[in-house]
Design a protein around this motif. Structure first.
Motif, short mmCIF file in Angstrom:
data_model
loop_
_atom_site.label_atom_id
_atom_site.label_comp_id
_atom_site.label_asym_id
_atom_site.label_seq_id
_atom_site.Cartn_x
_atom_site.Cartn_y
_atom_site.Cartn_z
N ALA A 185 0.84 -1.21 0.00
CA ALA A 185 0.00 0.00 0.00
C ALA A 185 0.87 1.26 0.00
CB ALA A 185 -0.94 -0.01 1.20
N ALA A 186 1.94 1.24 0.78
CA ALA A 186 2.83 2.40 0.85
C ALA A 186 3.53 2.64 -0.48
CB ALA A 186 3.85 2.22 1.97
N THR A 245 7.09 -9.22 -12.36
CA THR A 245 6.45 -8.70 -13.57
C THR A 245 5.06 -8.16 -13.26
OG1 THR A 245 7.72 -10.21 -14.96
CG2 THR A 245 5.70 -9.28 -15.92
N GLU A 246 4.30 -8.89 -12.46
CA GLU A 246 2.96 -8.43 -12.10
C GLU A 246 3.01 -7.11 -11.34
OE1 GLU A 246 4.17 -11.48 -11.77
OE2 GLU A 246 2.70 -12.93 -12.52
N LEU A 247 3.96 -7.00 -10.40
CA LEU A 247 4.11 -5.75 -9.66
C LEU A 247 4.52 -4.61 -10.58
CD1 LEU A 247 5.84 -7.16 -6.48
CD2 LEU A 247 3.65 -5.93 -6.53
N LEU A 248 5.41 -4.89 -11.51
CA LEU A 248 5.84 -3.85 -12.44
C LEU A 248 4.68 -3.41 -13.32
CD1 LEU A 248 8.21 -2.12 -13.31
CD2 LEU A 248 8.79 -3.88 -14.99
N VAL A 249 3.84 -4.34 -13.74
CA VAL A 249 2.67 -3.98 -14.55
C VAL A 249 1.74 -3.06 -13.75
CG1 VAL A 249 0.55 -4.89 -15.60
CG2 VAL A 249 2.75 -5.96 -16.10
N ILE A 250 1.56 -3.35 -12.49
CA ILE A 250 0.70 -2.51 -11.65
C ILE A 250 1.31 -1.12 -11.49
CG2 ILE A 250 -0.21 -2.18 -9.31
CD1 ILE A 250 -0.50 -5.29 -9.20
N LEU A 282 -4.22 10.61 -17.12
CA LEU A 282 -5.63 10.55 -17.50
C LEU A 282 -6.57 10.49 -16.30
CD1 LEU A 282 -5.28 7.89 -20.33
CD2 LEU A 282 -5.54 10.37 -20.60
N CYS A 283 -6.18 9.78 -15.26
CA CYS A 283 -7.11 9.47 -14.17
C CYS A 283 -6.69 10.02 -12.81
CB CYS A 283 -7.29 7.96 -14.06
SG CYS A 283 -7.80 7.18 -15.60
N GLY A 284 -5.49 10.53 -12.67
CA GLY A 284 -5.05 11.10 -11.40
C GLY A 284 -5.13 10.12 -10.24
N GLU A 285 -5.63 10.61 -9.12
CA GLU A 285 -5.68 9.82 -7.88
C GLU A 285 -6.42 8.49 -8.02
OE1 GLU A 285 -4.41 10.04 -4.78
OE2 GLU A 285 -3.24 11.78 -5.39
N ALA A 286 -7.36 8.40 -8.93
CA ALA A 286 -8.09 7.15 -9.12
C ALA A 286 -7.15 6.00 -9.50
CB ALA A 286 -9.18 7.31 -10.17
N THR A 287 -6.01 6.34 -10.10
CA THR A 287 -5.07 5.29 -10.48
C THR A 287 -4.46 4.62 -9.25
OG1 THR A 287 -3.23 6.84 -10.69
CG2 THR A 287 -4.46 6.32 -12.69
N VAL A 288 -4.24 5.37 -8.19
CA VAL A 288 -3.69 4.78 -6.96
C VAL A 288 -4.70 3.81 -6.38
CG1 VAL A 288 -2.86 5.23 -4.62
CG2 VAL A 288 -2.21 6.77 -6.49
N GLU A 289 -5.96 4.20 -6.33
CA GLU A 289 -7.00 3.31 -5.81
C GLU A 289 -7.11 2.04 -6.65
OE1 GLU A 289 -10.49 5.77 -5.73
OE2 GLU A 289 -9.47 7.28 -4.51
N ALA A 290 -7.06 2.17 -7.96
CA ALA A 290 -7.12 1.00 -8.83
C ALA A 290 -5.89 0.11 -8.63
CB ALA A 290 -7.24 1.43 -10.29
N ALA A 291 -4.72 0.72 -8.52
CA ALA A 291 -3.50 -0.06 -8.29
C ALA A 291 -3.56 -0.77 -6.95
CB ALA A 291 -2.28 0.86 -8.36
N GLN A 292 -4.13 -0.11 -5.94
CA GLN A 292 -4.29 -0.76 -4.62
C GLN A 292 -5.18 -1.99 -4.74
OE1 GLN A 292 -2.54 0.01 -2.02
NE2 GLN A 292 -2.06 2.17 -2.09
N ARG A 293 -6.27 -1.88 -5.49
CA ARG A 293 -7.16 -3.04 -5.67
C ARG A 293 -6.44 -4.17 -6.40
NH1 ARG A 293 -10.70 1.19 -6.72
NH2 ARG A 293 -10.58 0.87 -8.98
N LEU A 315 -3.51 -9.34 -6.21
CA LEU A 315 -2.27 -10.09 -6.41
C LEU A 315 -1.85 -10.80 -5.12
CD1 LEU A 315 0.06 -10.71 -8.36
CD2 LEU A 315 1.15 -8.58 -7.61
N ARG A 316 -2.07 -10.14 -4.00
CA ARG A 316 -1.72 -10.73 -2.71
C ARG A 316 -2.71 -11.82 -2.30
NH1 ARG A 316 2.29 -9.61 -0.46
NH2 ARG A 316 1.70 -10.50 1.52
#
Length: 174
Positions: free
Chosen positions: A79-80, A138-143, A153-164, A169-170
């Motif tokens: 998350a960090a 590779t999966e982490l790098l893709v995220i 394009l999406c700003g802060e929403a990208t962090v939320e999507a990456a967190q999901r 992945l976990r």
């Protein structure tokens, strides 16, 4: 790296990050580095060397900003990391990855491609080690790359999507 080289590299990074790789003149780069033209060329004898110096500086700053002082608990570390990448994008480069931009500006440069590969490889390895996801580099790098590329394009929403995505992945199958 000497103090003078750090100063030059930081100024060059700032100039290329704000103005791209084609626009700044050598005089602009000299001014950004805060040194004489002679000193600039002494430490970075060509424009290609200036770009590499700038990116090496960026590489070190990024690794420090994203990976230093992470929580020890793997979920919290993930998350960090993703949150810090979002902060990096918001404060450093809202228009995408400077390493990819450099390669796009000079696609035939082997040193640039090697630096890009080293940077992304270290990011993936450090993320995997910090999150307990060794084997999923590779999966982490893709995220992380997805977050970086979608940010404009999406700003802060990208962090939320990456967190999901990181959570998925976990926790495969959930």
């Amino acid at each position: 790296m000497t103090d003078m080289m750090r100063k030059i590299s930081a100024g060059l990074e700032s100039a290329f990050a704000s103005r791209g790789f084609a626009e700044p003149s050598v005089e602009d780069l000299r001014d950004a580095a805060g040194v004489s033209l002679r000193t600039l060329y002494k430490y970075t004898p060509s424009r290609a060397e200036m770009v590499l110096a700038a990116l090496e500086n960026r590489h070190q700053r990024y690794l420090t900003r994203v990976f230093d002082g992470l929580p020890e608990e793997p979920d919290e570390a993930l998350a960090a990391i993703l949150s810090r990448v979002g902060i990096w994008m918001a404060t450093e480069t809202s228009h995408g990855c400077l390493f990819h931009a450099a390669v796009a500006a000079d696609p035939g440069s082997l040193p640039l491609r090697q630096l890009l590969e080293r940077h992304k490889g270290e990011v993936a390895e450090r993320a995997a080690a910090a999150t307990g996801l060794v084997g999923a580099e590779t999966e982490l790098l893709v995220i992380i790359e997805g977050l970086t590329q979608a940010w404009p394009l999406c700003g802060e929403a990208t962090v939320e999507a990456a967190q999901r995505l990181g959570h998925a992945l976990r926790s495969p199958g959930s």
